[in-house]
Design a protein around this motif. Structure first.
Motif, PDB file in Angstrom:
ATOM      1  N   GLY A  16      55.941  92.804  41.274  1.00 28.28           N
ATOM      2  CA  GLY A  16      57.189  93.068  40.585  1.00 28.28           C
ATOM      3  C   GLY A  16      57.303  94.548  40.248  1.00 28.28           C
ATOM      4  N   ALA A  17      58.446  94.939  39.707  1.00 27.14           N
ATOM      5  CA  ALA A  17      58.675  96.333  39.322  1.00 27.14           C
ATOM      6  C   ALA A  17      57.633  96.802  38.311  1.00 27.14           C
ATOM      7  CB  ALA A  17      60.079  96.490  38.749  1.00 27.14           C
ATOM      8  N   ASP A  18      57.072  95.854  37.549  1.00 25.12           N
ATOM      9  CA  ASP A  18      56.043  96.169  36.563  1.00 25.12           C
ATOM     10  C   ASP A  18      54.638  96.148  37.161  1.00 25.12           C
ATOM     11  OD1 ASP A  18      55.836  93.438  36.992  1.00 25.12           O
ATOM     12  OD2 ASP A  18      56.201  92.879  34.912  1.00 25.12           O
ATOM     13  N   GLY A  19      54.526  95.902  38.478  1.00 29.01           N
ATOM     14  CA  GLY A  19      53.228  95.872  39.144  1.00 29.01           C
ATOM     15  C   GLY A  19      52.477  94.572  38.964  1.00 29.01           C
ATOM     16  N   LEU A  20      53.184  93.513  38.576  1.00 26.54           N
ATOM     17  CA  LEU A  20      52.540  92.236  38.271  1.00 26.54           C
ATOM     18  C   LEU A  20      53.076  91.107  39.136  1.00 26.54           C
ATOM     19  CD1 LEU A  20      52.770  92.435  34.369  1.00 26.54           C
ATOM     20  CD2 LEU A  20      50.826  93.079  35.805  1.00 26.54           C
ATOM     21  N   ILE A  21      52.252  90.064  39.263  1.00 23.99           N
ATOM     22  CA  ILE A  21      52.694  88.778  39.794  1.00 23.99           C
ATOM     23  C   ILE A  21      52.324  87.729  38.747  1.00 23.99           C
ATOM     24  CG2 ILE A  21      52.574  89.351  42.245  1.00 23.99           C
ATOM     25  CD1 ILE A  21      49.935  87.847  42.410  1.00 23.99           C
ATOM     26  N   THR A  22      53.019  86.615  38.776  1.00 25.13           N
ATOM     27  CA  THR A  22      52.767  85.526  37.837  1.00 25.13           C
ATOM     28  C   THR A  22      51.636  84.658  38.356  1.00 25.13           C
ATOM     29  OG1 THR A  22      55.082  85.523  37.165  1.00 25.13           O
ATOM     30  CG2 THR A  22      53.819  83.533  36.694  1.00 25.13           C
ATOM     31  N   GLY A  23      50.741  84.274  37.458  1.00 24.67           N
ATOM     32  CA  GLY A  23      49.658  83.370  37.797  1.00 24.67           C
ATOM     33  C   GLY A  23      49.808  82.061  37.040  1.00 24.67           C
ATOM     34  N   VAL A  24      49.827  80.957  37.755  1.00 21.90           N
ATOM     35  CA  VAL A  24      49.891  79.624  37.162  1.00 21.90           C
ATOM     36  C   VAL A  24      48.500  79.032  37.271  1.00 21.90           C
ATOM     37  CG1 VAL A  24      50.949  77.336  37.346  1.00 21.90           C
ATOM     38  CG2 VAL A  24      52.303  79.391  37.851  1.00 21.90           C
ATOM     39  N   VAL A  25      47.972  78.552  36.151  1.00 16.48           N
ATOM     40  CA  VAL A  25      46.589  78.073  36.114  1.00 16.48           C
ATOM     41  C   VAL A  25      46.559  76.585  35.774  1.00 16.48           C
ATOM     42  CG1 VAL A  25      44.317  78.401  35.057  1.00 16.48           C
ATOM     43  CG2 VAL A  25      45.862  80.369  35.329  1.00 16.48           C
ATOM     44  N   THR A  26      45.921  75.803  36.654  1.00 15.73           N
ATOM     45  CA  THR A  26      45.780  74.367  36.417  1.00 15.73           C
ATOM     46  C   THR A  26      44.312  73.961  36.487  1.00 15.73           C
ATOM     47  OG1 THR A  26      46.071  73.776  38.750  1.00 15.73           O
ATOM     48  CG2 THR A  26      48.062  73.833  37.384  1.00 15.73           C
ATOM     49  N   ASP A  27      43.998  72.866  35.826  1.00 10.66           N
ATOM     50  CA  ASP A  27      42.656  72.295  35.878  1.00 10.66           C
ATOM     51  C   ASP A  27      42.473  71.662  37.255  1.00 10.66           C
ATOM     52  OD1 ASP A  27      40.558  70.235  35.688  1.00 10.66           O
ATOM     53  OD2 ASP A  27      40.541  70.712  33.554  1.00 10.66           O
ATOM     54  N   ALA A  28      41.458  72.074  37.986  1.00 14.10           N
ATOM     55  CA  ALA A  28      41.237  71.569  39.341  1.00 14.10           C
ATOM     56  C   ALA A  28      40.944  70.072  39.354  1.00 14.10           C
ATOM     57  CB  ALA A  28      40.092  72.331  40.012  1.00 14.10           C
ATOM     58  N   ALA A  29      40.324  69.555  38.306  1.00 13.76           N
ATOM     59  CA  ALA A  29      39.957  68.142  38.273  1.00 13.76           C
ATOM     60  C   ALA A  29      41.128  67.240  37.893  1.00 13.76           C
ATOM     61  CB  ALA A  29      38.798  67.925  37.308  1.00 13.76           C
ATOM     62  N   THR A  30      41.966  67.686  36.942  1.00 13.26           N
ATOM     63  CA  THR A  30      43.015  66.820  36.407  1.00 13.26           C
ATOM     64  C   THR A  30      44.423  67.211  36.835  1.00 13.26           C
ATOM     65  OG1 THR A  30      43.372  68.126  34.403  1.00 13.26           O
ATOM     66  CG2 THR A  30      41.616  66.441  34.341  1.00 13.26           C
ATOM     67  N   GLY A  31      44.608  68.447  37.285  1.00 14.57           N
ATOM     68  CA  GLY A  31      45.936  68.938  37.625  1.00 14.57           C
ATOM     69  C   GLY A  31      46.728  69.415  36.425  1.00 14.57           C
ATOM     70  N   GLU A  32      46.158  69.311  35.223  1.00 17.11           N
ATOM     71  CA  GLU A  32      46.867  69.719  34.010  1.00 17.11           C
ATOM     72  C   GLU A  32      47.187  71.211  34.029  1.00 17.11           C
ATOM     73  OE1 GLU A  32      46.301  69.568  29.143  1.00 17.11           O
ATOM     74  OE2 GLU A  32      44.564  69.232  30.427  1.00 17.11           O
ATOM     75  N   LEU A  33      48.414  71.547  33.651  1.00 19.19           N
ATOM     76  CA  LEU A  33      48.814  72.939  33.513  1.00 19.19           C
ATOM     77  C   LEU A  33      48.120  73.517  32.284  1.00 19.19           C
ATOM     78  CD1 LEU A  33      50.593  75.377  34.236  1.00 19.19           C
ATOM     79  CD2 LEU A  33      52.395  74.340  32.843  1.00 19.19           C
ATOM     80  N   LEU A  34      47.337  74.573  32.480  1.00 18.00           N
ATOM     81  CA  LEU A  34      46.585  75.165  31.377  1.00 18.00           C
ATOM     82  C   LEU A  34      47.249  76.405  30.806  1.00 18.00           C
ATOM     83  CD1 LEU A  34      42.954  74.823  32.785  1.00 18.00           C
ATOM     84  CD2 LEU A  34      44.152  73.298  31.175  1.00 18.00           C
ATOM     85  N   MET A  35      47.718  77.280  31.672  1.00 19.13           N
ATOM     86  CA  MET A  35      48.321  78.516  31.197  1.00 19.13           C
ATOM     87  C   MET A  35      49.089  79.205  32.304  1.00 19.13           C
ATOM     88  SD  MET A  35      44.893  80.929  30.932  1.00 19.13           S
ATOM     89  CE  MET A  35      45.755  82.476  30.726  1.00 19.13           C
ATOM     90  N   VAL A  36      49.916  80.157  31.899  1.00 15.65           N
ATOM     91  CA  VAL A  36      50.619  81.049  32.815  1.00 15.65           C
ATOM     92  C   VAL A  36      50.316  82.455  32.326  1.00 15.65           C
ATOM     93  CG1 VAL A  36      52.863  81.828  33.651  1.00 15.65           C
ATOM     94  CG2 VAL A  36      52.443  79.390  33.321  1.00 15.65           C
ATOM     95  N   ALA A  37      49.937  83.322  33.235  1.00 14.83           N
ATOM     96  CA  ALA A  37      49.594  84.698  32.867  1.00 14.83           C
ATOM     97  C   ALA A  37      50.027  85.612  34.001  1.00 14.83           C
ATOM     98  CB  ALA A  37      48.096  84.816  32.592  1.00 14.83           C
ATOM     99  N   HIS A  38      49.718  86.881  33.884  1.00 16.04           N
ATOM    100  CA  HIS A  38      50.128  87.854  34.894  1.00 16.04           C
ATOM    101  C   HIS A  38      48.918  88.586  35.449  1.00 16.04           C
ATOM    102  CE1 HIS A  38      53.655  87.009  32.465  1.00 16.04           C
ATOM    103  NE2 HIS A  38      54.293  87.117  33.613  1.00 16.04           N
ATOM    104  N   LEU A  39      49.016  88.963  36.692  1.00  9.62           N
ATOM    105  CA  LEU A  39      47.940  89.698  37.350  1.00  9.62           C
ATOM    106  C   LEU A  39      48.503  90.969  37.951  1.00  9.62           C
ATOM    107  CD1 LEU A  39      47.554  86.429  38.087  1.00  9.62           C
ATOM    108  CD2 LEU A  39      45.456  87.330  39.054  1.00  9.62           C
TER     109      LEU A  39
END
Length: 121
Positions: A16-39
C-alpha cells in the motif's frame, strides 16, 4: 490485470501507499480468526525466514515479533497470499492468547444491530 502477479509463482507483494499489506491470522488447527495486523517488507521477510509471525505496528511505528514480551508467539504453519498479492493469510500455531488483552482472539466482542458490544464465547 497483472498476469504475473495474479497468476505467476513469484512472491511480489503489492504494498500500500504506507508500505504495508494486511495480514489475517487464523489458528491452523481450528480455523478460528485470531487477529488482523499489518506487515511491511521487513516483517514479511522475517516471518518467512524465522517461521514466527512479525508485524509492523502502526501505533508504535516499529517492527514487532508477536509474543516478543508475552511469549505468545505465533508459529507459522502456512502463509498464503491473495490473488493480487496485497493481503497475506497466516495459518499459525499460537503459543497462547493472540490478543494483547489476554483473550484467545482479538475478535472477542460481538456487535449488535444497535452498535452495542458484548463478549462472545
Amino acid at each position: 490485470m497483472n498476469d504475473d502477479r495474479e497468476q505467476g509463482t513469484t512472491l511480489d507483494p503489492k504494498w500500500g501507499a504506507d508500505g504495508l499489506i494486511t495480514g489475517v491470522v487464523t489458528d491452523a488447527a481450528t480455523g478460528e480468526l485470531l487477529m488482523v495486523a499489518h506487515l511491511n517488507e521487513e516483517a514479511l521477510r522475517l516471518t518467512l525466514e524465522t517461521g514466527e509471525a512479525h508485524f509492523w505496528s502502526r501505533s508504535r511505528g516499529r517492527l514487532w515479533k508477536k509474543g516478543e514480551t508475552s511469549g505468545n508467539v505465533l508459529r507459522v504453519v502456512e502463509a498464503r497470499i491473495d490473488c493480487d498479492q496485497d493481503s497475506l493469510w497466516l495459518r499459525v500455531e499460537p503459543a497462547g492468547p493472540a490478543c494483547h488483552t489476554g483473550a484467545r482472539s482479538c475478535f472477542y466482542r460481538k456487535v449488535d444491530a444497535e452498535g452495542t458490544l458484548s463478549r462472545s464465547a
